[in-house]
Design a protein around this motif. Structure first.
Motif, PDB file in Angstrom:
ATOM      1  N   MET A  13       0.921  -0.996  -0.015  1.00  0.00           N
ATOM      2  CA  MET A  13       0.119   0.091  -0.005  1.00  0.00           C
ATOM      3  C   MET A  13       1.008   1.279  -0.135  1.00  0.00           C
ATOM      4  O   MET A  13       0.648   2.202  -0.852  1.00  0.00           O
ATOM      5  N   SER A  43      -5.912   2.262   7.660  1.00  0.00           N
ATOM      6  CA  SER A  43      -5.781   0.989   6.934  1.00  0.00           C
ATOM      7  C   SER A  43      -4.832   0.129   7.134  1.00  0.00           C
ATOM      8  O   SER A  43      -5.180  -1.126   7.505  1.00  0.00           O
ATOM      9  N   TRP A  90      -5.900   8.129   6.287  1.00  0.00           N
ATOM     10  CA  TRP A  90      -6.575   6.722   5.792  1.00  0.00           C
ATOM     11  C   TRP A  90      -5.472   5.734   5.838  1.00  0.00           C
ATOM     12  O   TRP A  90      -6.002   4.617   5.897  1.00  0.00           O
ATOM     13  N   ASP A  91      -4.569   6.121   5.112  1.00  0.00           N
ATOM     14  CA  ASP A  91      -3.536   5.212   5.261  1.00  0.00           C
ATOM     15  C   ASP A  91      -2.742   4.576   6.277  1.00  0.00           C
ATOM     16  O   ASP A  91      -2.948   3.225   6.624  1.00  0.00           O
TER      17      ASP A  91
END
Length: 273
Positions: A226, A249, A245-246
């Motif tokens: 990612m 996640s 958001w990374d």
């Protein structure tokens, strides 16, 4: 060939050998859930481990497929019956897949024709219809092998995706006249294909011992992948390498990996079935 009777016979032979489902599963490098499914008649042992299973239980393949012990008088008759049953089952499986694949192909073909006819009727030429048509053809090439061949076709579908994804992005880029679709998409597609094959390799390595461990490793490998994608995007389209958001996640993936490892450990200890 009665799966319920076969399951009862496997359970009977296992108990005679004083083995638990977990112990039998360990000898075969599979999960005890698979053994449980055999014994309840929900599934059959895979042909690749059938001989090893029979050796452990002290029975023949014919006895396994018959769901009972066979004396010499009935040996040939039962063998013939089992071969016929296996052949019939394989034929039914192939016939069902052929019907499904024909219906799938026909549905996509109808979709293609509807797009082309509507485009001609509205514009008098093939303009926007080429976009959905190319996407439908791409989807058919990827999905069709898995439908007609079942599990055996999954690898072929992965190979098709690996071979045709970049050319499809090139075609798509030209159809919508947006160069970034190919210039950016192709780089990300190659990275995604490499990651996909890594996942396949991990699953293949651990599928017989523990699918949960394979799942946990895939979750963990997804995190660096990612961030690699984010770095690529930041260089190509000035996207930030990291945002909230990374981080969220990555945190969720770590939790999922940890949960998978815990569930695997609990299954091996017999805490959960």
């Amino acid at each position: 060939m009665n799966q319920i009777e076969i399951g009862k016979f496997i359970a009977k032979c296992r108990k005679e050998k004083k083995l638990t489902q977990a112990q039998l599963a360990e000898k075969l490098n599979i999960t005890d859930r698979a053994v449980s499914k055999w014994e309840t008649g929900k599934s059959m042992p895979d042909s690749s481990i059938m001989l090893e299973l029979c050796e452990i239980l002290g029975i023949t393949v014919n006895e396994l497929l018959s769901g009972e012990e066979i004396n010499m008088e009935n040996l040939k008759k039962k063998a013939d019956e089992n071969l016929i049953a296996l052949k019939r089952k394989e034929e039914n499986y192939i016939a069902k897949n052929v019907v499904i694949s024909i219906l799938f192909s026909a549905t996509l073909f109808i979709g293609i024709m509807v797009c082309l006819i509507c485009n001609i009727a509205i514009s008098g030429d093939f303009t926007w219809s080429l976009l959905p048509v190319s996407s439908i053809v791409f989807a058919w090439v990827i999905i069709f092998p898995s439908i007609i061949l079942g599990k055996r076709g999954i690898i072929i579908s992965f190979l098709s995706l690996s071979v045709f994804l970049v050319p499809y992005l090139f075609l798509l880029s030209n159809l919508i006249n947006v160069k970034e679709v190919f210039s950016v998409g192709a780089v990300l597609a190659v990275a995604a294909i490499v990651f996909m094959w890594i996942m396949v390799a991990v699953y293949h390595r651990f599928r017989k011992t523990s699918k949960l461990v394979a799942l946990a490793i895939i979750f963990l490998l997804t995190i660096p992948f990612m961030f690699l994608i984010n770095i690529m995007l930041s260089k190509m389209i000035a996207e930030p390498i990291l945002d909230i958001w990374d981080i969220l996640s990555a945190f969720i993936l770590i939790i999922l990996a940890f949960a998978s490892f815990v569930c695997d450990y609990a299954k091996k200890k017999g805490v959960i079935k």
